[in-house]
Design a protein around this motif. Structure first.
Motif, PDB file in Angstrom:
ATOM      1  N   ASN B  41       0.832  -1.208   0.041  1.00  7.76           N
ATOM      2  CA  ASN B  41      -0.046   0.004   0.181  1.00  7.76           C
ATOM      3  C   ASN B  41       0.887   1.298  -0.059  1.00  7.76           C
ATOM      4  O   ASN B  41       0.282   2.172  -0.274  1.00  7.76           O
ATOM      5  CB  ASN B  41      -0.753   0.006   1.269  1.00  7.76           C
ATOM      6  CG  ASN B  41      -0.299  -0.112   2.563  1.00  7.76           C
ATOM      7  OD1 ASN B  41       0.418  -1.021   2.665  1.00  7.76           O
ATOM      8  ND2 ASN B  41      -0.556   0.736   3.354  1.00  7.76           N
ATOM      9  N   PHE B  42       2.267   1.135   0.290  1.00  4.76           N
ATOM     10  CA  PHE B  42       3.005   2.405   0.136  1.00  4.76           C
ATOM     11  C   PHE B  42       3.133   2.864  -1.182  1.00  4.76           C
ATOM     12  O   PHE B  42       3.398   3.889  -1.597  1.00  4.76           O
ATOM     13  CB  PHE B  42       4.417   2.061   0.766  1.00  4.76           C
ATOM     14  CG  PHE B  42       4.420   1.786   2.177  1.00  4.76           C
ATOM     15  CD1 PHE B  42       3.607   2.469   3.051  1.00  4.76           C
ATOM     16  CD2 PHE B  42       5.174   0.692   2.790  1.00  4.76           C
ATOM     17  CE1 PHE B  42       3.484   2.142   4.701  1.00  4.76           C
ATOM     18  CE2 PHE B  42       5.229   0.447   4.278  1.00  4.76           C
ATOM     19  CZ  PHE B  42       4.048   1.300   4.837  1.00  4.76           C
ATOM     20  N   GLY B  47       2.251   7.251  -5.328  1.00  3.29           N
ATOM     21  CA  GLY B  47       1.483   7.869  -6.455  1.00  3.29           C
ATOM     22  C   GLY B  47      -0.108   7.837  -6.636  1.00  3.29           C
ATOM     23  O   GLY B  47      -0.619   7.990  -7.687  1.00  3.29           O
ATOM     24  N   GLY B  48      -0.624   7.404  -5.535  1.00  2.00           N
ATOM     25  CA  GLY B  48      -2.360   7.248  -5.832  1.00  2.00           C
ATOM     26  C   GLY B  48      -2.775   5.799  -6.035  1.00  2.00           C
ATOM     27  O   GLY B  48      -1.920   5.077  -6.301  1.00  2.00           O
ATOM     28  N   PRO B 199      -2.423  11.560  -8.442  1.00  2.00           N
ATOM     29  CA  PRO B 199      -2.236  12.796  -7.378  1.00  2.00           C
ATOM     30  C   PRO B 199      -0.915  13.601  -7.948  1.00  2.00           C
ATOM     31  O   PRO B 199      -0.597  14.839  -7.740  1.00  2.00           O
ATOM     32  CB  PRO B 199      -2.292  12.457  -6.081  1.00  2.00           C
ATOM     33  CG  PRO B 199      -1.990  11.019  -6.049  1.00  2.00           C
ATOM     34  CD  PRO B 199      -2.373  10.636  -7.540  1.00  2.00           C
ATOM     35  N   TYR B 200       0.070  12.709  -8.232  1.00  2.00           N
ATOM     36  CA  TYR B 200       1.502  13.389  -8.698  1.00  2.00           C
ATOM     37  C   TYR B 200       1.962  13.137 -10.072  1.00  2.00           C
ATOM     38  O   TYR B 200       2.988  13.486 -10.397  1.00  2.00           O
ATOM     39  CB  TYR B 200       2.644  12.458  -7.894  1.00  2.00           C
ATOM     40  CG  TYR B 200       2.484  12.708  -6.380  1.00  2.00           C
ATOM     41  CD1 TYR B 200       3.025  13.763  -5.607  1.00  2.00           C
ATOM     42  CD2 TYR B 200       1.747  11.512  -5.611  1.00  2.00           C
ATOM     43  CE1 TYR B 200       3.121  13.811  -4.223  1.00  2.00           C
ATOM     44  CE2 TYR B 200       1.888  11.712  -3.954  1.00  2.00           C
ATOM     45  CZ  TYR B 200       2.458  12.799  -3.468  1.00  2.00           C
ATOM     46  OH  TYR B 200       2.275  12.932  -2.154  1.00  2.00           O
ATOM     47  N   GLY B 201       0.895  12.777 -10.925  1.00  2.00           N
ATOM     48  CA  GLY B 201       1.152  12.553 -12.027  1.00  2.00           C
ATOM     49  C   GLY B 201       1.901  11.309 -12.556  1.00  2.00           C
ATOM     50  O   GLY B 201       1.865  10.451 -11.621  1.00  2.00           O
ATOM     51  N   TRP B 202       2.441  11.122 -13.722  1.00  2.00           N
ATOM     52  CA  TRP B 202       3.161   9.881 -14.174  1.00  2.00           C
ATOM     53  C   TRP B 202       4.531   9.736 -13.228  1.00  2.00           C
ATOM     54  O   TRP B 202       5.034   8.761 -13.189  1.00  2.00           O
ATOM     55  CB  TRP B 202       3.507   9.980 -15.406  1.00  2.00           C
ATOM     56  CG  TRP B 202       2.068   9.401 -16.411  1.00  2.00           C
ATOM     57  CD1 TRP B 202       1.218  10.454 -16.740  1.00  2.00           C
ATOM     58  CD2 TRP B 202       1.731   8.350 -16.309  1.00  2.00           C
ATOM     59  NE1 TRP B 202       0.003   9.783 -17.265  1.00  2.00           N
ATOM     60  CE2 TRP B 202       0.272   8.473 -17.071  1.00  2.00           C
ATOM     61  CE3 TRP B 202       1.935   7.018 -16.076  1.00  2.00           C
ATOM     62  CZ2 TRP B 202      -0.432   7.409 -17.287  1.00  2.00           C
ATOM     63  CZ3 TRP B 202       1.052   5.825 -16.341  1.00  2.00           C
ATOM     64  CH2 TRP B 202      -0.189   6.099 -16.970  1.00  2.00           C
ATOM     65  N   VAL B 205       3.271   7.394 -10.669  1.00  2.00           N
ATOM     66  CA  VAL B 205       3.640   6.059 -10.994  1.00  2.00           C
ATOM     67  C   VAL B 205       4.938   5.331 -10.961  1.00  2.00           C
ATOM     68  O   VAL B 205       5.135   4.195 -10.413  1.00  2.00           O
ATOM     69  CB  VAL B 205       2.816   5.936 -12.480  1.00  2.00           C
ATOM     70  CG1 VAL B 205       2.845   4.511 -12.923  1.00  2.00           C
ATOM     71  CG2 VAL B 205       1.595   6.491 -12.441  1.00  2.00           C
ATOM     72  N   ILE B 206       5.903   6.053 -11.744  1.00  2.00           N
ATOM     73  CA  ILE B 206       7.293   5.619 -11.667  1.00  2.00           C
ATOM     74  C   ILE B 206       7.630   5.473 -10.225  1.00  2.00           C
ATOM     75  O   ILE B 206       8.525   3.952  -9.699  1.00  2.00           O
ATOM     76  CB  ILE B 206       8.272   6.428 -12.273  1.00  2.00           C
ATOM     77  CG1 ILE B 206       7.600   6.429 -13.769  1.00  2.00           C
ATOM     78  CG2 ILE B 206       9.706   6.156 -12.288  1.00  2.00           C
ATOM     79  CD1 ILE B 206       8.601   7.358 -14.730  1.00  2.00           C
ATOM     80  N   ALA B 207       7.422   6.341  -9.315  1.00  2.00           N
ATOM     81  CA  ALA B 207       8.023   6.239  -7.904  1.00  2.00           C
ATOM     82  C   ALA B 207       7.260   5.091  -7.261  1.00  2.00           C
ATOM     83  O   ALA B 207       8.018   4.310  -6.194  1.00  2.00           O
ATOM     84  CB  ALA B 207       7.565   7.413  -6.950  1.00  2.00           C
ATOM     85  N   SER B 208       6.011   4.913  -7.508  1.00  2.00           N
ATOM     86  CA  SER B 208       5.352   3.692  -6.845  1.00  2.00           C
ATOM     87  C   SER B 208       6.167   2.192  -7.287  1.00  2.00           C
ATOM     88  O   SER B 208       5.554   1.253  -6.587  1.00  2.00           O
ATOM     89  CB  SER B 208       3.953   3.599  -7.174  1.00  2.00           C
ATOM     90  OG  SER B 208       3.719   3.305  -8.639  1.00  2.00           O
TER      91      SER B 208
END
Lengths: 128, 463
Positions: B41-42, B47-48, B199-202, B205-208
């Protein structure tokens, strides 16, 4: 045909020393970021400007979200501390370049050295 | 002397070949399933909710490549040490030493995190019953100590227990899925009201992707048991690929249920999201079930990690990459008992440390370095021994596509790790670089060259 390499026997003291050395390296690598305090800074969520009065609306929570927050035991003030936590994804180009060089350099050097060692292994295994 | 040191004894005591594909499934899924109960869940926080789903499937693809590659190489190089032994036969000693360290560090750190989770759960359970501020440390210490004892006594019992508790934990997720009335939106699940844009844009997504690894981290540990299965060529591919399918289902269930019950900001920082999901449903029975299932998942993971870390440490010692003292097998229980005992205090010391997020990052990054190695390993393996030149237990399809895909996804995940834990990434790289220098300058002198190649294969092409 060359003679096979015969390694020396390691003393008990040497074995203990080597084990402790690896352990020390593990602990040092975990402690290093803390000492540098860089991670703490990087991961520190940027807190939004001071909010005097928190309401569900000001926090951007719709009715469904509000209901779930309440079921989870939160009010607007306690939820605000979570909602206003934001990650900062600003990229430092110099740090990125250093990281790329370290990771790529690590693999390149390792593959080169490994290949040299592997040739010794194959030569002893198949030539002798 | 009651024991035998495998490295210097003429009469080698072998480990017992007692495991079947179900044990392999239990080893792989057992290590990972805790990630479906917490940790995954982190990705939501990074990134949402939609970023988390994308990470789930992208990293799922990464691990499918890992499972495909691993199944081919391990079913051919069937020996304890898994990827370490592969590296020794295909790339060379320094790479093998590093891969062995990746395995030991990834599993030992994961074991420490699991033990911490057990302690945290006990604290949470005690708080519900009115005993606030319970000390978590005794539970973490007891968990590691008990599981180490179990591992010491024999692999069959260890992994049979893992099979039972992993299956029960997985079934708890299935029960939770049906309890939320999954086919009727708006009754229990509220995806329409809770799902938001990225919420942070793409970049989010990469960070996630970094914590996306938590959905599957450790599945590749199945090949550590290669020397203890009755038929490596059958059991490893069946257990590993079956485990991957199980995890893909479990990961999708957890995302679907949790994202339909909790706002993403809450979900992104929850310590026990599936337990929270059961709490939201207002059923004490479900709450209890998820409490027990989370504990089972954490214990199964720690159990598998001790099994895998000790096999990797044992294999390194057997080949003299580390002191040979650790390369001993118990004469009665046939387990690498010195390696098991040595890793206990290390796991405990990290389980009670305040450095938990760095411990987890150490585990994730060690795993990631290992996956990067697999790409070179696979490409070289097919080049040095083309199909038909040696017997392979399993041949994975579409080569070299899985290896190339894996490398691209690894690069993306390094970048994700840089975004969240840049300094930790560098310091962990510094550890592996220092360890490599030590190996080349000091340790390699004790390694018997020809002994590093034990497979009955022809000379590799190009050497």
């Amino acid at each position: 045909m060359s003679k096979n390499y015969t390694p020396p026997n390691q003393s008990l003291f040497g074995q203990i020393f080597d084990s402790i050395l690896i352990l020390a390296l593990v602990y040092a690598s975990l402690m290093l970021p803390l000492l540098m305090k860089e991670d703490a800074k990087a991961e520190e969520p940027t807190v939004a400007a001071e909010v005097v009065v928190n309401t569900w609306e000001s926090l951007g929570q719709n009715e469904v979200m509000q209901a779930q927050w309440v079921k989870l035991g939160h009010n607007p003030d306690s939820a605000a501390a979570i909602i206003n936590n934001r990650f900062d994804y600003t990229i430092d180009p110099m740090m990125l370049l250093i990281t790329i060089l370290v990771v790529v350099g690590y693999f390149v050097v390792m593959l080169k050295v490994s290949d040299k060692q592997y040739r010794e292994v194959i030569a002893e295994k198949f030539d002798n | 002397m009651a024991t035998a040191t495998a490295a210097n004894s003429n009469r080698r005591i072998a480990m017992l070949k007692v495991l079947n594909p179900f044990h392999i499934w239990a080893l792989g899924v057992g290590i990972v399933l805790v990630g479906e109960f917490m940790g995954w869940n982190f990705t939501v926080g990074k990134g949402g909710a939609y970023a988390s789903l994308i990470a789930c499937w992208v990293i799922g693809l990464l691990y499918t490549c890992v499972a495909m590659i691993d199944s081919e190489v391990t079913s051919t190089v069937a020996a304890a040490g898994g990827q370490y032994t592969q590296a020794k036969h295909i790339i060379g000693p320094l790479m093998a030493f590093n891969v062995g360290l990746y395995l030991v560090m990834a599993y030992t750190m994961l074991c420490a995190a699991d033990a911490w989770v057990v302690g945290y759960l006990m604290q949470t359970g005690a708080a519900v019953m009115g005993f606030a501020d319970l000390d978590t440390r005794p539970f973490a210490i007891l968990t590691v100590a008990f599981l180490a004892w179990l591992n010491y006594r024999g692999v069959f019992m260890t992994l049979t227990i893992n099979l039972v508790i992993t299956f029960l934990a997985f079934m708890a997720l299935v029960v939770l899925f049906f309890a939320v009335d999954p086919f009727s939106q708006g009754v229990v699940l509220q995806h329409q009201g809770l799902l938001t844009d990225l919420p942070y844009g793409w970049i989010g997504v990469i960070a996630s992707l970094q914590f996306g690894m938590w959905y599957y981290l450790g599945i590749e540990g199945t090949c550590q048991a290669a020397e203890e299965v009755r038929s490596a060529g059958r059991a490893i591919p069946l257990g590993t690929l079956g485990g991957m399918l199980t995890l893909l289902v479990a990961a999708t269930i957890t995302w679907f249920v949790a994202s339909g019950l909790m706002p993403w900001q809450y979900l992104g920082q929850a310590v026990t999201p599936m337990y929270d999901a059961a709490t939201l449903l207002g059923s004490s029975k479900l709450q209890l079930m998820l409490f027990v299932a989370t504990a089972f998942a954490a214990i199964a993971s720690a159990n598998g990690c001790i099994n895998d870390a000790s096999r990797a440490w044992f294999s390194l010692a057997r080949d003299r990459y580390i002191p040979v003292f650790f390369g001993a097998i118990h004469p009665s229980y046939r387990t690498p008992y010195r390696a098991i005992i040595f890793l206990v205090p290390i796991a405990i010391s990290f389980a009670v440390t305040p450095l938990l997020d760095q411990v987890i990052t150490f585990s994730i990054l060690s795993g990631l370095l290992g996956y990067t190695f697999m790409t070179f390993n696979m490409l070289k393996f097919r080049k040095m021994w083309p199909l038909g030149s040696i017997h392979r237990g399993y041949i994975h399809p579409f080569h070299p596509l899985p290896a190339i895909t894996l490398l691209v996804l690894c690069i993306a995940t390094y970048f994700a790790t840089f975004l969240g834990y840049g300094a930790t990434l560098l310091s962990i790289m510094a550890f592996y670089i220092m360890a490599s220098i030590w190996f080349v300058l000091q340790r390699y002198q004790f390694v018997k060259r020809a002994d590093q190649f034990t497979m009955p294969w022809p000379r590799p092409k190009g050497y």
